[in-house]
Design a protein around this motif. Structure first.
Motif, PDB file in Angstrom:
ATOM      1  N   GLN B 297      43.839  48.955  43.842  1.00 34.21           N
ATOM      2  CA  GLN B 297      44.507  47.835  43.612  1.00 34.21           C
ATOM      3  C   GLN B 297      45.022  48.093  42.096  1.00 34.21           C
ATOM      4  O   GLN B 297      45.801  47.407  41.424  1.00 34.21           O
ATOM      5  CB  GLN B 297      43.710  46.538  43.473  1.00 34.21           C
ATOM      6  N   GLY B 298      45.078  49.522  41.442  1.00 38.36           N
ATOM      7  CA  GLY B 298      45.748  49.801  40.391  1.00 38.36           C
ATOM      8  C   GLY B 298      44.973  49.437  39.067  1.00 38.36           C
ATOM      9  O   GLY B 298      45.497  49.432  37.947  1.00 38.36           O
ATOM     10  N   CYS B 299      43.677  48.911  39.249  1.00 37.52           N
ATOM     11  CA  CYS B 299      42.872  48.419  37.773  1.00 37.52           C
ATOM     12  C   CYS B 299      42.905  49.561  36.929  1.00 37.52           C
ATOM     13  O   CYS B 299      42.821  49.535  35.805  1.00 37.52           O
ATOM     14  CB  CYS B 299      41.643  48.057  38.499  1.00 37.52           C
ATOM     15  N   VAL B 300      42.638  50.884  37.793  1.00 31.70           N
ATOM     16  CA  VAL B 300      42.547  52.377  37.133  1.00 31.70           C
ATOM     17  C   VAL B 300      43.721  52.709  36.170  1.00 31.70           C
ATOM     18  O   VAL B 300      43.398  53.392  35.295  1.00 31.70           O
ATOM     19  CB  VAL B 300      42.240  53.289  38.119  1.00 31.70           C
ATOM     20  N   ALA B 301      44.738  51.966  36.300  1.00 33.07           N
ATOM     21  CA  ALA B 301      46.140  52.120  35.406  1.00 33.07           C
ATOM     22  C   ALA B 301      45.893  51.887  34.048  1.00 33.07           C
ATOM     23  O   ALA B 301      46.365  52.436  33.324  1.00 33.07           O
ATOM     24  CB  ALA B 301      47.222  51.531  35.916  1.00 33.07           C
ATOM     25  N   CYS B 302      44.921  50.929  33.998  1.00 38.14           N
ATOM     26  CA  CYS B 302      45.068  50.312  32.539  1.00 38.14           C
ATOM     27  C   CYS B 302      43.329  50.241  32.036  1.00 38.14           C
ATOM     28  O   CYS B 302      43.153  50.444  31.046  1.00 38.14           O
ATOM     29  CB  CYS B 302      45.387  48.793  32.312  1.00 38.14           C
ATOM     30  N   HIS B 303      42.541  50.124  32.786  1.00 38.29           N
ATOM     31  CA  HIS B 303      41.110  49.887  32.587  1.00 38.29           C
ATOM     32  C   HIS B 303      40.308  51.239  32.834  1.00 38.29           C
ATOM     33  O   HIS B 303      40.357  51.638  33.851  1.00 38.29           O
ATOM     34  CB  HIS B 303      40.393  48.887  33.281  1.00 38.29           C
ATOM     35  N   THR B 304      39.726  51.630  31.782  1.00 37.43           N
ATOM     36  CA  THR B 304      39.016  52.957  31.939  1.00 37.43           C
ATOM     37  C   THR B 304      37.319  52.724  32.393  1.00 37.43           C
ATOM     38  O   THR B 304      37.048  51.189  32.198  1.00 37.43           O
ATOM     39  CB  THR B 304      38.909  53.871  30.833  1.00 37.43           C
ATOM     40  N   VAL B 305      36.778  53.435  32.884  1.00 31.16           N
ATOM     41  CA  VAL B 305      35.421  53.301  33.034  1.00 31.16           C
ATOM     42  C   VAL B 305      34.213  54.267  32.519  1.00 31.16           C
ATOM     43  O   VAL B 305      33.396  54.176  32.567  1.00 31.16           O
ATOM     44  CB  VAL B 305      34.917  53.250  34.725  1.00 31.16           C
ATOM     45  N   ASP B 306      34.879  54.977  31.195  1.00 35.74           N
ATOM     46  CA  ASP B 306      34.178  55.868  30.708  1.00 35.74           C
ATOM     47  C   ASP B 306      34.146  55.406  29.300  1.00 35.74           C
ATOM     48  O   ASP B 306      33.843  56.303  28.378  1.00 35.74           O
ATOM     49  CB  ASP B 306      34.765  57.217  30.849  1.00 35.74           C
ATOM     50  N   GLY B 307      34.781  54.289  28.924  1.00 33.50           N
ATOM     51  CA  GLY B 307      34.452  53.839  27.609  1.00 33.50           C
ATOM     52  C   GLY B 307      35.899  54.120  26.494  1.00 33.50           C
ATOM     53  O   GLY B 307      35.941  53.680  25.562  1.00 33.50           O
ATOM     54  N   SER B 308      36.614  55.259  27.295  1.00 36.80           N
ATOM     55  CA  SER B 308      37.912  55.685  26.380  1.00 36.80           C
ATOM     56  C   SER B 308      39.027  54.355  26.252  1.00 36.80           C
ATOM     57  O   SER B 308      38.910  53.460  27.241  1.00 36.80           O
ATOM     58  CB  SER B 308      38.276  56.834  27.256  1.00 36.80           C
ATOM     59  N   LYS B 309      39.822  54.590  25.266  1.00 36.98           N
ATOM     60  CA  LYS B 309      40.686  53.638  25.146  1.00 36.98           C
ATOM     61  C   LYS B 309      41.836  53.673  26.308  1.00 36.98           C
ATOM     62  O   LYS B 309      42.487  54.832  26.806  1.00 36.98           O
ATOM     63  CB  LYS B 309      41.759  53.963  23.859  1.00 36.98           C
ATOM     64  N   GLY B 310      42.240  52.379  26.759  1.00 36.04           N
ATOM     65  CA  GLY B 310      43.229  52.345  27.820  1.00 36.04           C
ATOM     66  C   GLY B 310      44.415  51.278  27.214  1.00 36.04           C
ATOM     67  O   GLY B 310      44.077  50.529  26.259  1.00 36.04           O
ATOM     68  N   ALA B 311      45.205  50.666  28.132  1.00 39.46           N
ATOM     69  CA  ALA B 311      46.013  49.674  27.851  1.00 39.46           C
ATOM     70  C   ALA B 311      45.400  48.514  27.905  1.00 39.46           C
ATOM     71  O   ALA B 311      46.104  47.392  27.558  1.00 39.46           O
ATOM     72  CB  ALA B 311      47.381  49.854  28.922  1.00 39.46           C
ATOM     73  N   ALA B 312      44.233  48.286  28.550  1.00 38.14           N
ATOM     74  CA  ALA B 312      43.403  47.135  28.641  1.00 38.14           C
ATOM     75  C   ALA B 312      41.936  47.433  28.303  1.00 38.14           C
ATOM     76  O   ALA B 312      41.518  48.632  28.292  1.00 38.14           O
ATOM     77  CB  ALA B 312      43.498  46.483  30.089  1.00 38.14           C
ATOM     78  N   PRO B 313      41.175  46.442  27.914  1.00 37.87           N
ATOM     79  CA  PRO B 313      39.701  46.691  27.885  1.00 37.87           C
ATOM     80  C   PRO B 313      38.889  47.786  28.843  1.00 37.87           C
ATOM     81  O   PRO B 313      39.288  47.678  30.070  1.00 37.87           O
ATOM     82  CB  PRO B 313      39.029  45.344  27.730  1.00 37.87           C
ATOM     83  N   THR B 314      38.160  48.526  28.230  1.00 41.68           N
ATOM     84  CA  THR B 314      37.401  49.496  29.154  1.00 41.68           C
ATOM     85  C   THR B 314      36.389  48.568  29.919  1.00 41.68           C
ATOM     86  O   THR B 314      36.104  47.438  29.370  1.00 41.68           O
ATOM     87  CB  THR B 314      36.672  50.379  28.463  1.00 41.68           C
ATOM     88  N   TRP B 315      35.980  48.816  31.261  1.00 42.84           N
ATOM     89  CA  TRP B 315      35.010  48.346  32.085  1.00 42.84           C
ATOM     90  C   TRP B 315      33.447  48.866  31.627  1.00 42.84           C
ATOM     91  O   TRP B 315      32.498  48.264  32.145  1.00 42.84           O
ATOM     92  CB  TRP B 315      35.067  48.425  33.409  1.00 42.84           C
ATOM     93  N   LYS B 316      33.661  49.950  30.874  1.00 39.51           N
ATOM     94  CA  LYS B 316      32.168  50.691  30.540  1.00 39.51           C
ATOM     95  C   LYS B 316      31.447  49.663  29.734  1.00 39.51           C
ATOM     96  O   LYS B 316      31.899  49.222  28.557  1.00 39.51           O
ATOM     97  CB  LYS B 316      32.449  51.871  29.776  1.00 39.51           C
ATOM     98  N   ASP B 317      30.290  49.326  30.017  1.00 41.63           N
ATOM     99  CA  ASP B 317      29.442  48.481  29.369  1.00 41.63           C
ATOM    100  C   ASP B 317      30.089  47.176  29.160  1.00 41.63           C
ATOM    101  O   ASP B 317      29.739  46.634  27.925  1.00 41.63           O
ATOM    102  CB  ASP B 317      29.110  48.999  28.019  1.00 41.63           C
ATOM    103  N   LEU B 318      30.944  46.744  29.985  1.00 42.96           N
ATOM    104  CA  LEU B 318      31.697  45.315  29.714  1.00 42.96           C
ATOM    105  C   LEU B 318      30.618  44.035  30.046  1.00 42.96           C
ATOM    106  O   LEU B 318      30.539  43.038  29.089  1.00 42.96           O
ATOM    107  CB  LEU B 318      33.043  45.286  30.528  1.00 42.96           C
ATOM    108  N   PHE B 319      29.875  44.324  31.277  1.00 40.76           N
ATOM    109  CA  PHE B 319      29.246  43.139  31.835  1.00 40.76           C
ATOM    110  C   PHE B 319      27.996  42.935  30.731  1.00 40.76           C
ATOM    111  O   PHE B 319      27.304  43.881  30.570  1.00 40.76           O
ATOM    112  CB  PHE B 319      28.783  43.796  33.227  1.00 40.76           C
ATOM    113  N   GLY B 320      27.795  41.663  30.561  1.00 39.00           N
ATOM    114  CA  GLY B 320      26.660  41.280  29.673  1.00 39.00           C
ATOM    115  C   GLY B 320      26.914  41.268  28.237  1.00 39.00           C
ATOM    116  O   GLY B 320      25.929  41.000  27.714  1.00 39.00           O
ATOM    117  N   ASN B 321      28.241  41.945  27.875  1.00 33.62           N
ATOM    118  CA  ASN B 321      28.239  41.823  26.469  1.00 33.62           C
ATOM    119  C   ASN B 321      29.107  40.736  26.113  1.00 33.62           C
ATOM    120  O   ASN B 321      29.862  40.187  27.077  1.00 33.62           O
ATOM    121  CB  ASN B 321      29.241  43.190  25.886  1.00 33.62           C
ATOM    122  N   THR B 322      29.425  40.189  24.910  1.00 36.55           N
ATOM    123  CA  THR B 322      30.080  39.367  24.407  1.00 36.55           C
ATOM    124  C   THR B 322      31.359  39.863  23.938  1.00 36.55           C
ATOM    125  O   THR B 322      31.455  40.794  23.149  1.00 36.55           O
ATOM    126  CB  THR B 322      29.478  38.487  23.094  1.00 36.55           C
TER     127      THR B 322
END
Lengths: 615, 402
Positions: B297-322
């Motif tokens: 679905q293209g989430c990968v274009a903006c959201h990274t999953v390794d904590g590096s900077k993208g055009a949108a917030p990374t998903w790494k350690d997103l869940f459960g944080n404020t």
């Protein structure tokens, strides 16, 4: 080159010039002079003020173009490099392996922006932001603030009353108002740039333009600027239409008018009829952005294609607002510098009107790739119809050269350059009017190349050529023709190097408005960018030649090229009221085979023997 | 009626000289066109090109000849000559009309070919958004494969070079008509495959269509390799050949318009069928489904999953944080994720622009949504790894509130 010898050709003009003083003669100290210019209703001064304003905007738009070309030297790439620490040493991890990081290369503007903000470029996010603003700036300035007003507002204002034998335009105060409106619109646009610029492209397509930079006023300011500029166009057009109808000198019927006047008349009709549409459209765009009324934005139930119809209903006729004045200038330069009657006067005059009429019916050819409707075929057919009067004009100009007496002056070189570039521009338009091929070429660099050949190779080249043609009349000084010719050749070479390569880019798949591209395209982009620097050099040579002419140019005779239209009867520069006596038209504008040009000695201009059957 | 008209002008279609055998063809096009329609349209282009060259050379030769022959000689007047000739003027008005008529009819014919898909075309849905493409295959699967560009399409020429960011690869069956029903989720885009010589605009809230029948790969085509560099083989042990074609977005759509690319990978029909079955979400765990959705679905274009900077917030350690949002600090829990996908403007993460596209429940159904949540949980150190075995180290007061 006896015809250019001021000591011979100019002496008739000189004894007119000693009383009254030219329009350029200062009225007093510098303050008085500034006030005099700022409040003038003299069409010549307003023409010169337009010229200065347009050239300034041309400079701004040109800088933006060079920025765009420079960015395109390299494609944007993410590359892995070894990281360095604060001391600049290459970093390694505990095992001695190099620590790698991603950096972005090939984003010259993005790097500059990051450097200003003190950041490191690690993501392409936001990196094309400045590039997108640069090409929008280039397009919006060149279209709305340079090409549309270039010939009509500067040369047109200066020349229309002179060519008609009138003292001024029909509404001189309205004329001054038009200039102030133009400057106001341009200031809005410049303000929009200063507070951050616009990244919509000059076409402001919805819903992108109604949603981008939502929290800023940039887009509204820029659109408002274009809206205001529209009024300047409408008022100038109205003024010219009335002037042509009411202020022709005694003896000048419609078919005794110079073809430049015919072209300006057709142009003015389009300006008056089409500009209100863009005015309304831009206003709706502003309302859409500010009050969210849902005309164009599908998220609110609007229709984005409706915007395209509105936009091109104006902007296609405006293509002819840009090119028709150029046709008019060429129709003057070629006969005058060939001392030859224009071939097919009526055909050229009617072709102008014909083009103006059909131009209202072809807007849909900008939307062949929009939805694939059968209606596109109608627009395709009408588009080919426009090609015919345009082609007829080119044939007429070339036929005019036949058996002429052709002097290769700088204006004439420019006319020949125009014929070369405009022919390419016109012919490369054919695959765009052809439906099947347009689906491939639409919105590609092929289109970019095509419209630069037409708009720049057509209008700007002619504008510069016309400036060289009437420069002696406007400022009373000759210029160094050798260096002006060098400038013309440099522009010619630079232009072709810059834009011909872009045809190949387009057919091979390069979309327009791209800051990056696949590697295969790079060689073409590099050649194109080098060409744009050559173009810059050419224009700098012209600038230098003109400045040198103003400071140290030799005094221009009243009729340096031997023209027959009425402006050449006035002195150079003309008097404040143009003519000492109301001129009476005794010969046609192009009767070179029966008339010795005004201010010329018949000894320098032997009239040809006429065959017995000619009347 | 359209087909009758098409047949009528069919005779005006390709001329005897095929486009690719003409000199200068290679100046204009890099390959011979990857569909029948592309080859036909190139033939029209080359015919117009030669007509144009002939006219241009003729006019310029006349111009140069006149300028030299009739150059000004001091003291010599231009001879008298006519400035009007009705026969000549009628001729040069009428003759171009024949050429223009040919162009119109040939263009019309080619247009119909390019616009009207055959009835047996495989229908797929294509959605465009800033700055990515998603194609949904007839079985509901989407392609999770991506590559860093330069690489894939460059393979035809040789070495891979790094691109700007990963772009999607869409597998398509060769020698089979395929039709896309296209719609945009935000602004206008335009779908252009230069090798197919056709583009079509994509609008929000309105469908447009695009069809092609790509020539299938042959023995000279490239051989598909897996991520380790080994040849991919079919169940019968045969190598898989493929052709890659670039997709470019051709309607300006903002910041990364210049990187809104994709690749159409044409493979043998059987391999295509196997591939889309592999991506079918049936029988997969929620986490696997989530990962497929993330890629397709293209989430990968903006959201990274390794904590590096993208055009949108990374998903790494997103869940459960404020996370800081414009509506105040918000706990990133299941409902926050759901809301951010279906109603992105409700809460906007501070420091990022508000340009997340809206997804509908049709694009991401409940099963895929749960998959996404499971996937985001799986890459967060603050999320319970599974209900059965929550990590003992997790401090109870840090646990997400349900």
């Amino acid at each position: 080159m006896t015809t250019l010898d001021s000591s011979k050709a100019g002496h008739l003009g000189d004894h007119h010039g000693h009383h009254g003083g030219s329009y350029l003669t200062p009225k007093g100290g510098w303050l008085t002079t500034v006030v005099d210019w700022a409040t003038t209703v003299d069409h010549k001064k307003i023409g010169v003020m337009y010229l200065v304003a347009v050239l300034f905007m041309f400079f701004l738009g040109g800088v933006a173009a060079l920025v765009v070309r420079t960015e395109l030297l390299t494609p944007v790439r993410t590359v892995e490099v070894q990281a360095t620490d604060a001391a600049g040493k290459l970093m390694v991890d505990a095992d001695g392996k190099p620590v790698m990081k991603s950096v972005i290369t090939g984003q010259w503007l993005g790097e500059m922006k990051a450097k200003i903000k003190g950041e490191e470029l690690t993501s392409i996010d936001g990196g094309n932001n400045w590039y997108n603003r640069a090409f929008t700036l280039h397009g919006a300035i060149m279209v709305f603030m340079v090409i549309i007003p270039s010939i009509p507002a500067s040369l047109g204002n200066f020349l229309i009353p002179l060519m008609l034998g009138a003292k001024d335009v029909a509404f001189p105060r309205l004329n001054l108002l038009s200039w102030y409106i133009y400057v106001t619109g341009s200031i809005f646009a410049v303000c929009s740039i200063i507070i951050g610029g616009v990244d919509t492209g000059w076409t402001f397509y919805t819903p992108y333009s109604t949603t981008t930079d939502a929290e800023y006023a940039n887009v509204v300011l820029m659109v408002l600027g274009a809206f205001i500029l529209g009024f300047s166009s409408i008022l100038t057009g109205l003024n010219f239409v009335v002037t042509v109808h009411k202020l022709r000198a005694p003896g000048m019927g419609w078919f005794d008018m110079p073809l430049f006047i015919w072209a300006m008349y057709s142009t003015s009709l389009i300006q008056v009829l089409a500009t209100p549409v863009i005015g309304i459209t831009l206003l709706l765009l502003i309302f859409e952005r500010m009050f969210k009324i849902g005309i164009f934005d599908p998220a609110m139930g609007g229709d984005p294609v409706l915007y395209q119809h509105f936009f091109w209903f104006y902007s296609h006729p405006v293509v002819y607002v840009m090119i028709l004045p150029a046709f008019g200038v060429i129709s003057e330069i070629i006969p005058v510098h060939s001392h030859k009657k224009i071939f097919g006067y009526r055909a050229v005059a009617f072709a102008s009107l014909g083009v103006a009429l059909v131009s209202f019916l072809v807007w849909g050819h900008h939307m062949f790739a929009s939805s694939g409707e059968l209606g596109a075929t109608v627009f395709s057919a009408l588009t080919f119809l426009v090609a015919i009067p345009t082609a007829v004009k080119v044939f007429n100009w070339i036929a005019t050269l036949y058996k002429g007496s052709i002097a290769l002056t700088t204006p004439m070189w420019y006319a020949l350059i125009f014929l070369f570039l405009f022919s390419i521009g016109g012919l490369t338009g054919l695959p765009l009017g052809t439906l099947a091929t347009d689906l491939h070429l639409h919105d590609s660099y092929y289109v970019v190349a095509h419209f630069h050949y037409v708009m720049m190779g057509g209008t700007i080249i002619t504008f510069v050529g016309g400036l060289h043609h009437w420069w002696p009349k406007m400022f009373g000084r000759m210029y160094n023709q050798f260096w002006a010719n060098i400038g013309a050749f440099t522009v010619f070479i630079g232009f072709n190097v810059t834009f011909f390569t872009q045809f190949f880019l387009g057919t091979q798949g390069m979309p327009r408005r791209y800051a990056s591209y696949i590697d295969d395209y790079q060689i073409y982009h590099v050649i194109s960018t080098v060409g744009s620097y050559i173009l810059l050099l050419g224009f700098l040579i012209h600038l230098f030649v003109f400045l040198h002419s103003l400071v140290a140019g030799r005094k221009a005779p009243a009729n340096p090229w031997g023209g027959l239209t009425l402006e050449w009867e006035a002195t150079s520069p003309p008097d404040e009221h143009n003519f000492h006596h109301e001129p009476i038209v005794r010969h046609g504008p192009y009767d070179f085979d029966t008339t010795v040009p005004p201010h010329w000695d018949p000894k320098d201009y032997p009239l040809p023997a006429r065959p017995k059957h000619a009347h | 009626m359209i087909e009758t008209l098409g047949n009528l002008v069919n005779t005006l279609g390709p001329t005897t000289l095929a486009a690719e055998s003409q000199p200068t063809y290679s100046w204009w096009f890099r390959n011979w066109g990857s569909t029948e329609n592309a080859t036909h349209s190139d033939t029209i282009f080359m015919n117009i090109w030669w007509i144009s060259v002939a006219w241009f050379v003729f006019l310029m030769a006349l111009m140069v000849y006149f300028v030299i022959r009739y150059r000004r000689r001091p003291g010599v007047a231009a001879p008298y000559s006519a400035s009007h000739n009705t026969a000549l003027e009628v001729a040069w008005t009428v003759i171009p009309c024949f050429f223009l008529t040919y162009m119109f009819l040939a263009g019309f014919h080619g247009y119909i070919e390019k616009m009207i898909a055959p009835g047996d075309a495989i229908e797929m849905n294509l959605t465009a958004k800033k700055w990515d493409w998603t194609i949904t295959y007839p079985n509901g699967a989407s392609s999770p494969e991506r590559t860093v560009v330069g690489a894939a399409a460059k393979t035809q020429a040789g070495d891979a070079t790094p691109g700007a960011r990963p772009i999607p690869i869409f597998y398509m069956p060769g020698d089979t008509p395929v039709k896309f029903k296209m719609v945009s989720q935000d602004v206008m885009h335009s779908f252009w495959v230069p090798d197919f010589r056709i583009k079509m605009d994509i609008f929000p809230n309105r469908y447009t269509t695009y069809w092609f029948q790509a020539k299938g790969p042959d023995q000279n085509s490239l051989v598909l390799k897996d991520s380790t560099g080994k040849d991919v083989t079919t169940a019968q042990g045969e190598k898989v050949h493929y052709n890659d074609h670039y997709i470019f977005c051709a309607e300006y759509c903002g910041d990364q318009h210049s990187e809104m690319w994709g690749i159409i990978r044409v493979v043998p029909r059987a391999y295509y069928a196997a591939k889309i079955e592999e991506w079918n979400i049936e029988g997969k765990s929620p986490e696997e489904i989530g990962k497929l959705v993330y890629q397709s679905q293209g989430c990968v274009a903006c959201h990274t999953v390794d904590g590096s900077k993208g055009a949108a917030p990374t998903w790494k350690d997103l869940f459960g944080n404020t996370v800081p949002t414009n509506a105040g600090p918000t706990l990133a829990d299941e409902n926050y994720i759901r809301e951010s996908i279906y109603t992105p403007t409700a809460k906007i993460h501070e420091g990022y622009p508000s340009n997340m596209p809206v997804f509908t429940t049709a694009q991401i159904d409940e099963r895929r949504m749960q998959g996404l949540i499971a996937y985001i949980k799986s890459i967060s150190s603050k999320a319970p790894k599974s209900d059965a075995a929550a990590p003992a180290t997790t401090d109870p007061k840090d646990a997400p509130k349900k």
